[in-house]
Design a protein around this motif. Structure first.
Motif, PDB file in Angstrom:
ATOM      1  N   LYS A   6       0.842  -1.207   0.000  1.00  0.00           N
ATOM      2  CA  LYS A   6       0.000   0.000   0.000  1.00  0.00           C
ATOM      3  C   LYS A   6       0.873   1.252   0.000  1.00  0.00           C
ATOM      4  O   LYS A   6       0.607   2.210  -0.727  1.00  0.00           O
ATOM      5  N   ILE A   7       1.926   1.236   0.811  1.00  0.00           N
ATOM      6  CA  ILE A   7       2.838   2.384   0.875  1.00  0.00           C
ATOM      7  C   ILE A   7       3.531   2.572  -0.467  1.00  0.00           C
ATOM      8  O   ILE A   7       3.627   3.687  -0.980  1.00  0.00           O
ATOM      9  N   ASN A   8       4.012   1.477  -1.058  1.00  0.00           N
ATOM     10  CA  ASN A   8       4.661   1.562  -2.368  1.00  0.00           C
ATOM     11  C   ASN A   8       3.701   2.101  -3.425  1.00  0.00           C
ATOM     12  O   ASN A   8       4.097   2.886  -4.286  1.00  0.00           O
ATOM     13  N   ASN A   9       2.455   1.686  -3.381  1.00  0.00           N
ATOM     14  CA  ASN A   9       1.472   2.164  -4.350  1.00  0.00           C
ATOM     15  C   ASN A   9       1.175   3.648  -4.170  1.00  0.00           C
ATOM     16  O   ASN A   9       0.840   4.335  -5.123  1.00  0.00           O
ATOM     17  N   MET A  10       1.287   4.162  -2.946  1.00  0.00           N
ATOM     18  CA  MET A  10       1.060   5.594  -2.706  1.00  0.00           C
ATOM     19  C   MET A  10       2.288   6.414  -3.088  1.00  0.00           C
ATOM     20  O   MET A  10       2.182   7.499  -3.626  1.00  0.00           O
ATOM     21  N   VAL A  11       3.475   5.897  -2.803  1.00  0.00           N
ATOM     22  CA  VAL A  11       4.716   6.626  -3.058  1.00  0.00           C
ATOM     23  C   VAL A  11       5.041   6.654  -4.544  1.00  0.00           C
ATOM     24  O   VAL A  11       5.539   7.656  -5.051  1.00  0.00           O
ATOM     25  N   HIS A  12       4.739   5.586  -5.233  1.00  0.00           N
ATOM     26  CA  HIS A  12       5.080   5.473  -6.651  1.00  0.00           C
ATOM     27  C   HIS A  12       4.555   6.651  -7.486  1.00  0.00           C
ATOM     28  O   HIS A  12       5.328   7.249  -8.235  1.00  0.00           O
ATOM     29  N   PRO A  13       3.282   7.022  -7.424  1.00  0.00           N
ATOM     30  CA  PRO A  13       2.803   8.167  -8.219  1.00  0.00           C
ATOM     31  C   PRO A  13       3.475   9.481  -7.818  1.00  0.00           C
ATOM     32  O   PRO A  13       3.743  10.337  -8.667  1.00  0.00           O
ATOM     33  N   ILE A  14       3.774   9.638  -6.547  1.00  0.00           N
ATOM     34  CA  ILE A  14       4.437  10.869  -6.089  1.00  0.00           C
ATOM     35  C   ILE A  14       5.840  10.954  -6.690  1.00  0.00           C
ATOM     36  O   ILE A  14       6.241  11.997  -7.219  1.00  0.00           O
ATOM     37  N   MET A  15       6.572   9.871  -6.619  1.00  0.00           N
ATOM     38  CA  MET A  15       7.935   9.851  -7.183  1.00  0.00           C
ATOM     39  C   MET A  15       7.892  10.059  -8.695  1.00  0.00           C
ATOM     40  O   MET A  15       8.728  10.752  -9.255  1.00  0.00           O
ATOM     41  N   LYS A  16       6.897   9.467  -9.331  1.00  0.00           N
ATOM     42  CA  LYS A  16       6.742   9.612 -10.778  1.00  0.00           C
ATOM     43  C   LYS A  16       6.518  11.088 -11.131  1.00  0.00           C
ATOM     44  O   LYS A  16       7.109  11.609 -12.081  1.00  0.00           O
ATOM     45  N   ALA A  17       5.684  11.767 -10.341  1.00  0.00           N
ATOM     46  CA  ALA A  17       5.410  13.182 -10.578  1.00  0.00           C
ATOM     47  C   ALA A  17       6.656  14.032 -10.360  1.00  0.00           C
ATOM     48  O   ALA A  17       6.923  14.969 -11.113  1.00  0.00           O
ATOM     49  N   ILE A  18       7.433  13.687  -9.333  1.00  0.00           N
ATOM     50  CA  ILE A  18       8.665  14.441  -9.062  1.00  0.00           C
ATOM     51  C   ILE A  18       9.646  14.283 -10.215  1.00  0.00           C
ATOM     52  O   ILE A  18      10.233  15.262 -10.687  1.00  0.00           O
ATOM     53  N   PHE A  19       9.825  13.072 -10.694  1.00  0.00           N
ATOM     54  CA  PHE A  19      10.746  12.847 -11.805  1.00  0.00           C
ATOM     55  C   PHE A  19      10.254  13.515 -13.081  1.00  0.00           C
ATOM     56  O   PHE A  19      11.043  14.039 -13.864  1.00  0.00           O
TER      57      PHE A  19
END
Length: 73
Positions: A6-19
């Motif tokens: 669940k944490i990975n699924n939440m962090v993944h879109p945030i990291m994608k947006a940052i990159f």
């Protein structure tokens, strides 16, 4: 492991947006560098046509006042 997913699924879109934002900034920077180089090249071409060196204008320079030939008071 379920909580970690669940944490990975939440962090993944945030990291994608940052990159993605970082990539956009890099593209803008490269475009600005290219524009600057083109302007610089055009300025050098213009100076070649006129037969002059490019002049840096930094503002008004004060004229030196000579006291050698000034009238006496």
């Amino acid at each position: 492991m379920n909580g970690l997913n669940k944490i990975n699924n939440m962090v993944h879109p945030i990291m994608k947006a940052i990159f993605k934002k970082r990539e956009d900034q890099d593209e803008k920077l490269l475009k600005n560098i290219e524009n600057y180089e083109q302007k610089k090249k055009a300025e050098q071409q213009k100076s070649k046509v006129l037969g002059q060196k490019p002049v840096k204008r930094t503002g008004r320079k004060k004229k030196s006042t000579s006291l050698h030939n000034s009238p006496r008071v």
